[in-house]
Motif scaffolding. Structure first.
Motif, PDB file in Angstrom:
ATOM      1  N   GLU A 211       0.616  -1.075   0.152  1.00  0.00           N
ATOM      2  CA  GLU A 211      -0.205   0.053   0.217  1.00  0.00           C
ATOM      3  C   GLU A 211       1.238   1.615   0.061  1.00  0.00           C
ATOM      4  O   GLU A 211       1.317   1.356   0.901  1.00  0.00           O
ATOM      5  CB  GLU A 211      -0.770  -0.111   1.180  1.00  0.00           C
ATOM      6  CG  GLU A 211      -1.636  -1.011   1.286  1.00  0.00           C
ATOM      7  CD  GLU A 211      -2.591  -0.992   2.565  1.00  0.00           C
ATOM      8  OE1 GLU A 211      -3.039  -0.067   3.606  1.00  0.00           O
ATOM      9  OE2 GLU A 211      -3.623  -1.787   2.500  1.00  0.00           O
ATOM     10  N   ASN A 290      -8.926   0.728   8.303  1.00  0.00           N
ATOM     11  CA  ASN A 290      -8.222   0.495   6.906  1.00  0.00           C
ATOM     12  C   ASN A 290      -8.834   0.781   5.407  1.00  0.00           C
ATOM     13  O   ASN A 290      -8.319   1.260   4.243  1.00  0.00           O
ATOM     14  CB  ASN A 290      -8.177  -1.000   6.525  1.00  0.00           C
ATOM     15  CG  ASN A 290      -9.387  -2.350   6.055  1.00  0.00           C
ATOM     16  OD1 ASN A 290     -10.705  -1.728   7.182  1.00  0.00           O
ATOM     17  ND2 ASN A 290      -9.379  -3.125   5.627  1.00  0.00           N
ATOM     18  N   ASP A 352       1.053  -5.659   2.943  1.00  0.00           N
ATOM     19  CA  ASP A 352       1.001  -5.253   3.719  1.00  0.00           C
ATOM     20  C   ASP A 352      -1.298  -5.496   3.736  1.00  0.00           C
ATOM     21  O   ASP A 352      -2.038  -4.690   4.324  1.00  0.00           O
ATOM     22  CB  ASP A 352       0.305  -3.499   3.378  1.00  0.00           C
ATOM     23  CG  ASP A 352       2.153  -2.878   3.543  1.00  0.00           C
ATOM     24  OD1 ASP A 352       2.479  -3.048   4.576  1.00  0.00           O
ATOM     25  OD2 ASP A 352       2.400  -2.111   2.594  1.00  0.00           O
ATOM     26  N   GLU A 353      -0.982  -6.181   3.931  1.00  0.00           N
ATOM     27  CA  GLU A 353      -2.441  -6.954   3.698  1.00  0.00           C
ATOM     28  C   GLU A 353      -2.516  -7.886   4.896  1.00  0.00           C
ATOM     29  O   GLU A 353      -2.782  -8.875   4.398  1.00  0.00           O
ATOM     30  CB  GLU A 353      -2.872  -7.623   2.257  1.00  0.00           C
ATOM     31  CG  GLU A 353      -4.436  -8.541   2.100  1.00  0.00           C
ATOM     32  CD  GLU A 353      -4.805  -8.756   0.323  1.00  0.00           C
ATOM     33  OE1 GLU A 353      -5.745  -7.928   0.080  1.00  0.00           O
ATOM     34  OE2 GLU A 353      -4.549  -9.747   0.505  1.00  0.00           O
ATOM     35  N   LYS A 406      -9.191   2.510  -3.965  1.00  0.00           N
ATOM     36  CA  LYS A 406      -7.753   2.466  -3.090  1.00  0.00           C
ATOM     37  C   LYS A 406      -7.266   2.243  -3.858  1.00  0.00           C
ATOM     38  O   LYS A 406      -6.937   0.461  -4.793  1.00  0.00           O
ATOM     39  CB  LYS A 406      -7.860   2.063  -1.938  1.00  0.00           C
ATOM     40  CG  LYS A 406      -6.649   1.873  -0.857  1.00  0.00           C
ATOM     41  CD  LYS A 406      -7.415   1.207   0.162  1.00  0.00           C
ATOM     42  CE  LYS A 406      -5.476   1.003   1.031  1.00  0.00           C
ATOM     43  NZ  LYS A 406      -6.140   0.305   2.124  1.00  0.00           N
ATOM     44  N   THR A 408      -3.574   0.126  -4.653  1.00  0.00           N
ATOM     45  CA  THR A 408      -2.280  -0.742  -4.628  1.00  0.00           C
ATOM     46  C   THR A 408      -1.525  -1.282  -5.093  1.00  0.00           C
ATOM     47  O   THR A 408      -1.633  -1.071  -6.516  1.00  0.00           O
ATOM     48  CB  THR A 408      -3.463  -1.927  -3.421  1.00  0.00           C
ATOM     49  OG1 THR A 408      -3.721  -2.235  -4.253  1.00  0.00           O
ATOM     50  CG2 THR A 408      -3.761  -1.694  -1.650  1.00  0.00           C
TER      51      THR A 408
END
Length: 476
Positions: A211, A290, A352-353, A406, A408
């Protein structure tokens, strides 16, 4: 023969669900309802060979009635969605209408409550979508053959409430059905070997997600903006209007940010913690999940249930942050390619997940809750990303933008391939369990109808008494 019986039951059940979704629940599914500009000028179409009749009551279920025109509207709704009605008889359509009336009637008897606020939220969502389609509320009114906007809203609110009651009643029946491993085993053993189902080719997929980092300055801009909205609402502005105008949550913005939830509702922990800490009418300070930053206003608290509205705004990601994220994921890929670290270990330490990190990046199929994805049913975007990958091959960095905007970067790899095969109890337990559970749910619904039909006032009038129904509506 056992599997064939299951399939026949499933087909019958699916027909009911298909009609249910096309005829009734299309009001909830924004991506499907399209109102033609000229449909109000056309007469109601019915299958060839069947005459148009003067409207009147043809059935009563508890406190609900069914008009002959309700069947015609059912045909019209299905054809407006591009569906075919040639194999659907008026008796079958009436049978589905009777089912939903009984669901709604029994929901009231069981004290299932659909609040006015919830209906208003659903109404706002549907009207906003209809307006996007046709641009004029009067065209919507004409489509539904009403004389005024207010008459239409009253009519539509009753429909929405009845639909929601019916769906909640059906959900209550199905949710109460559970199945044990022993029942699954017995279900599988009863299927003759030559009738075992065949499952299509599948694959298991893992990913690493990076991210872009949002600057403190950009986060503070969002916090300040939400604080400004909060102040306006405290000074008398409408929270619902602000949500429609500014919220970036596609699931609720069109309905004024409305949600109804309990502590078991699958929202993120931070959201639920704030929602259940507020009193009626109270508005939260901005808080982070998030997904971005939120503010919540609680409309009503009813026992363990909260009705609320919220506004979501996510900070803007800068080009520099995107560039930095891409460089980071390129370096992760180089380490995996050079054998410095495995894909799974890189996912655990670098991704980052958090939903997939602990499991080495392995994705869970949202439809089946296992790790396999059937190729013919795979999400088109995911399929396009993995279809050309060879075993153990790692994709190039992929820029991904989700439904909330968003951004990523991610790497994807295929960790396992399963060829098309006949059902195997050990390898396909999850799918076999789904089949066994579906059969048990079908039987539970059939039993429920048998019991409730006996205890409910039901009257069918005229030629419809000659229909052959799946359920014993005529109480013969």
């Amino acid at each position: 023969m056992l599997l064939k019986k299951i399939q026949l039951k499933t087909i019958d059940y699916k027909f009911g669900l298909t009609i249910c979704f096309l005829l009734f629940f299309n009001s909830f599914i924004s991506a499907q309802e399209i109102i033609p500009d000229v449909v109000a000028e056309k007469p109601v179409e019915v299958p060839s060979g069947q005459r148009q009749k003067i409207d009147g009551i043809i059935a009563t279920v508890g406190d609900y009635i069914v008009l002959d025109s309700d069947i015609d509207k059912g045909y019209l709704e299905i054809t407006s969605q591009g569906g075919s009605t040639k194999d659907i008889t008026r008796c079958q359509m009436l049978g589905k209408l009777l089912e939903d009336k009984l669901y709604a009637h029994q929901a009231i008897q069981d004290s299932i409550i659909v609040s006015d606020a919830e209906v208003r939220g659903m109404m706002e969502e549907r009207l906003n979508y209809m307006m996007q389609q046709v641009g004029d509320i009067n065209k919507v009114v004409a489509y539904y053959k009403k004389n005024s906007v207010e008459e239409f809203k009253t009519y539509f609110a009753d429909i929405l409430k009845e639909q929601k009651l019916a769906s909640e009643m059906q959900k209550k029946i199905i949710d109460a059905v559970e199945i044990t491993p022993e029942e699954v085993r017995n279900f599988f053993k009863k299927i003759p070997k030559d009738e075992l189902p065949t499952f299509g080719a599948e694959m298991e997929v893992a990913q690493i997600v990076v991210e872009p980092k949002v600057s403190k300055e950009d986060e503070q801009k969002v916090i300040d903006r939400l604080n400004g909205i909060r102040k306006d609402v405290l000074d008398g502005s409408s929270f619902a209007t602000k949500a429609v105008l500014y919220s970036q949550d596609p699931g609720s913005s069109s309905s004024g940010g409305f949600y109804k939830m309990t502590r078991k509702t699958p929202f993120v922990k931070e959201f639920k913690d704030v929602a259940f800490s507020l009193a009626e009418g109270e508005i939260s300070e901005p808080f982070k999940t998030n997904f971005g930053y939120h503010i919540i206003m609680v409309d009503k608290i009813k026992g363990q249930e909260v009705e609320l509205r919220h506004i979501l705004i996510a900070p803007t990601v800068s080009e520099d942050a995107l560039k930095e994220a891409k460089e980071r994921i390129i370096n992760i890929r180089k380490k995996i390619e050079s054998k410095e670290i495995s894909f799974a270990d890189a996912a655990r330490t670098e991704s980052d997940e958090k939903e997939t990190r602990a499991n080495g990046g392995t994705l869970v199929n949202p439809n089946t809750q296992d790790t396999r994805f059937e190729l013919t049913k795979m999400d088109p975007t995911l399929y396009s990303q993995v279809s050309n990958l060879k075993d153990a091959e790692i994709s190039q960095p992929l820029l991904n933008t989700d439904e909330k905007g968003k951004k990523t970067y991610k790497l994807i790899t295929v960790t396992n391939r399963i060829e098309e095969h006949t059902a195997d109890y050990a390898k396909d337990y999850t799918k076999i369990k789904e089949l066994a559970l579906k059969e048990k749910q079908i039987n539970a619904i059939a039993k429920w109808f048998d019991e409730k039909i006996k205890d409910t006032y039901i009257k069918i009038i005229g030629e419809y008494r000659d229909c052959t129904f799946t359920n014993n509506w005529l109480k013969k």
